[in-house]
Scaffold this active site. Sequence first.
Site, PDB file in Angstrom:
ATOM      1  N   ASP A   6       0.861  -1.175   0.000  1.00 48.53           N
ATOM      2  CA  ASP A   6       0.000   0.000   0.000  1.00 48.53           C
ATOM      3  C   ASP A   6       0.903   1.232   0.000  1.00 48.53           C
ATOM      4  OD1 ASP A   6      -2.240   1.759   0.313  1.00 48.53           O
ATOM      5  OD2 ASP A   6      -1.809   1.841   2.462  1.00 48.53           O
ATOM      6  N   GLY A   8       1.505   4.872   0.296  1.00 48.47           N
ATOM      7  CA  GLY A   8       0.881   6.080   0.808  1.00 48.47           C
ATOM      8  C   GLY A   8       1.782   7.289   0.645  1.00 48.47           C
ATOM      9  N   ASN A   9       1.286   8.436   1.042  1.00 48.58           N
ATOM     10  CA  ASN A   9       2.043   9.673   0.900  1.00 48.58           C
ATOM     11  C   ASN A   9       3.301   9.685   1.757  1.00 48.58           C
ATOM     12  OD1 ASN A   9       0.335  11.444  -0.883  1.00 48.58           O
ATOM     13  ND2 ASN A   9      -1.177  10.934   0.678  1.00 48.58           N
ATOM     14  N   THR A  10       3.248   9.038   2.915  1.00 51.95           N
ATOM     15  CA  THR A  10       4.370   9.047   3.848  1.00 51.95           C
ATOM     16  C   THR A  10       5.098   7.712   3.887  1.00 51.95           C
ATOM     17  OG1 THR A  10       3.162  10.642   5.221  1.00 51.95           O
ATOM     18  CG2 THR A  10       5.056   9.549   6.218  1.00 51.95           C
ATOM     19  N   ASN A  11       4.342   6.618   3.954  1.00 53.99           N
ATOM     20  CA  ASN A  11       4.940   5.284   4.073  1.00 53.99           C
ATOM     21  C   ASN A  11       4.384   4.315   3.042  1.00 53.99           C
ATOM     22  OD1 ASN A  11       6.574   5.685   6.475  1.00 53.99           O
ATOM     23  ND2 ASN A  11       4.656   5.807   7.612  1.00 53.99           N
ATOM     24  N   GLY A 108      -9.620   7.093  -4.042  1.00 54.19           N
ATOM     25  CA  GLY A 108      -8.288   6.597  -3.713  1.00 54.19           C
ATOM     26  C   GLY A 108      -8.264   5.087  -3.507  1.00 54.19           C
ATOM     27  N   ASP A 110      -6.447   3.308  -1.574  1.00 54.93           N
ATOM     28  CA  ASP A 110      -6.403   2.912  -0.167  1.00 54.93           C
ATOM     29  C   ASP A 110      -7.793   2.921   0.448  1.00 54.93           C
ATOM     30  OD1 ASP A 110      -6.454   5.692  -0.506  1.00 54.93           O
ATOM     31  OD2 ASP A 110      -5.343   6.090   1.342  1.00 54.93           O
ATOM     32  N   ASP A 130      -9.236   5.840   8.300  1.00 52.91           N
ATOM     33  CA  ASP A 130      -7.792   5.624   8.148  1.00 52.91           C
ATOM     34  C   ASP A 130      -7.060   6.881   8.593  1.00 52.91           C
ATOM     35  OD1 ASP A 130      -5.215   4.975   7.431  1.00 52.91           O
ATOM     36  OD2 ASP A 130      -5.734   4.235   5.434  1.00 52.91           O
TER      37      ASP A 130
END
Length: 255
Positions: A6, A8-11, A108, A110, A130
């Site tokens: 997955d 994501g923007n950070t991880n 999205g 996610d 989330d």
Amino acid sequence: MLLVLDIGNTNIKIGLFDNGALRNSWRMTTDTHRTSDEYGIQMESFFRHIGLSTDVVDGIIMSSVIPSVNYTIEHMCRLFFHGIQPMLVSNAIKTGLSNKYDHPETLGADRICNAVAAYKKYGGPCVAIDFGTATNFGIVDENGAFLGGLICPGIKVSTDALIENAAMLPKIEYIKPPKVICTNTYDAIQAGIIYGYVGQVEFIIHCIEKELGKKPKVIATGGMSSMIASETDAINILNPTLTLEGLSLIYEMNK
């Protein structure tokens, strides 16, 4: 075994599933400047740490909110996982849900994964929250229709914006103070951020319940979920691996 990613923007959240059961999970930083080799070497180190080779993987699925990283990760999968082309979650993929979003292609990936896992595991109506870079709410009714939801600035994003735009305010640690009437600036920011966010979540859930006309199950996931869930009865279930489980379920429907 199935590898799920997955992005994501950070991880990048990573899960390894064995016959539908999550065996291991990891995180690594999302970095648009890293190469496929750099990502691959880190993935190999994760597998070595649990005594496995990447050869055990026979399927890969990924969801992403950063299209510019997709090619790099796909290339990494082909290089380090014996040529496997990962399945990519999109609006065109089977999810078992009917999508009532005005423009389904803009939803999205996610959020799709969270909605699928929440509904398949806990039934509907349900709300998947989330707590990540953004805090996403996704609502599924009792018939498996994704009704929509809302997106709020995440806790860290909100805090960073406050500190950046107010010269005299210090950076804080995310620990709740013992009370809301605080006698110093540091505790006052902590109370405002944490208790304020709990209040926001409770009010939004109240509004969702009012619009649905019935009480939904509320499932929380994401990095900040445990802190918020510990302060409110509005969240029924805490599931840190909800997105990864959604990816596994979607893969089984589409393989």
